[in-house]
Scaffold this motif. Structure first.
Motif, PDB file in Angstrom:
ATOM      1  N   ALA A  95      -0.310   6.779  -3.136  1.00  0.00           N
ATOM      2  CA  ALA A  95      -0.366   5.903  -1.960  1.00  0.00           C
ATOM      3  C   ALA A  95      -0.650   4.457  -2.373  1.00  0.00           C
ATOM      4  CB  ALA A  95      -1.426   6.397  -0.982  1.00  0.00           C
ATOM      5  N   LYS A  96      -1.538   4.255  -3.342  1.00  0.00           N
ATOM      6  CA  LYS A  96      -1.828   2.905  -3.819  1.00  0.00           C
ATOM      7  C   LYS A  96      -0.605   2.287  -4.494  1.00  0.00           C
ATOM      8  CE  LYS A  96      -6.796   3.367  -4.617  1.00  0.00           C
ATOM      9  NZ  LYS A  96      -7.855   3.408  -5.634  1.00  0.00           N
ATOM     10  N   ARG A 100       1.421  -1.096  -3.299  1.00  0.00           N
ATOM     11  CA  ARG A 100       1.671  -2.240  -4.191  1.00  0.00           C
ATOM     12  C   ARG A 100       3.157  -2.605  -4.208  1.00  0.00           C
ATOM     13  NH1 ARG A 100      -2.419  -0.126  -7.867  1.00  0.00           N
ATOM     14  NH2 ARG A 100      -0.790   1.107  -8.814  1.00  0.00           N
ATOM     15  N   LYS A 101       4.006  -1.607  -4.232  1.00  0.00           N
ATOM     16  CA  LYS A 101       5.463  -1.880  -4.268  1.00  0.00           C
ATOM     17  C   LYS A 101       5.924  -2.563  -2.992  1.00  0.00           C
ATOM     18  CE  LYS A 101       6.955   1.718  -7.450  1.00  0.00           C
ATOM     19  NZ  LYS A 101       7.721   2.952  -7.602  1.00  0.00           N
ATOM     20  N   GLN A 102       5.311  -2.162  -1.860  1.00  0.00           N
ATOM     21  CA  GLN A 102       5.702  -2.735  -0.580  1.00  0.00           C
ATOM     22  C   GLN A 102       5.154  -4.145  -0.387  1.00  0.00           C
ATOM     23  OE1 GLN A 102       4.374   0.180   2.247  1.00  0.00           O
ATOM     24  NE2 GLN A 102       6.166   1.490   1.967  1.00  0.00           N
ATOM     25  N   ALA A 103       4.117  -4.476  -1.106  1.00  0.00           N
ATOM     26  CA  ALA A 103       3.478  -5.796  -0.931  1.00  0.00           C
ATOM     27  C   ALA A 103       4.247  -6.892  -1.626  1.00  0.00           C
ATOM     28  CB  ALA A 103       2.065  -5.761  -1.474  1.00  0.00           C
TER      29      ALA A 103
END
Length: 103
Positions: A95-96, A100-103
């Motif tokens: 989930a983390k 991070r990828k989406q941010a």
């Protein structure tokens, strides 16, 4: 096995900063739990409950330590309880990484 019908085994227990391995000679037919109880490791690790601890032989969990007989040369390992569920830890890590990828 030698002529006097004994088995030679080791019993191991480890914490992050301390480990002990005890060599034992037991009568043939002794069980995994017999070896654990004879190890005396609970005197060095007071938090250890030898009568109920999960155990294994060479990294494989023994499901019936009270009845499984030992073979000469085996290493019995006493396992510590898990602090966190490994599946849950992997979910949290995934989930983390996704966040991070989406941010």
């Amino acid at each position: 096995m030698d002529n006097n019908q004994t088995v030679h085994v080791e019993v191991a227990y480890a914490l992050a900063d301390k480990q002990r391995i005890v060599a034992l000679e037991l009568p043939a037919g002794s069980t995994v739990r017999d070896a654990v109880m004879q190890s005396g490791l609970d005197s060095q690790f007071p938090e250890l409950d030898l009568s109920s601890a999960d155990v294994g032989i060479f990294g494989k969990v023994v499901s019936k330590p009270d009845t499984q007989a030992l073979n000469d040369g085996e290493r019995v390992e006493i396992y510590r309880p898990l602090i966190a569920d490994p599946k849950e830890v992997r979910k949290q890590r995934a989930a983390k990484a996704k966040a991070r990828k989406q941010a």
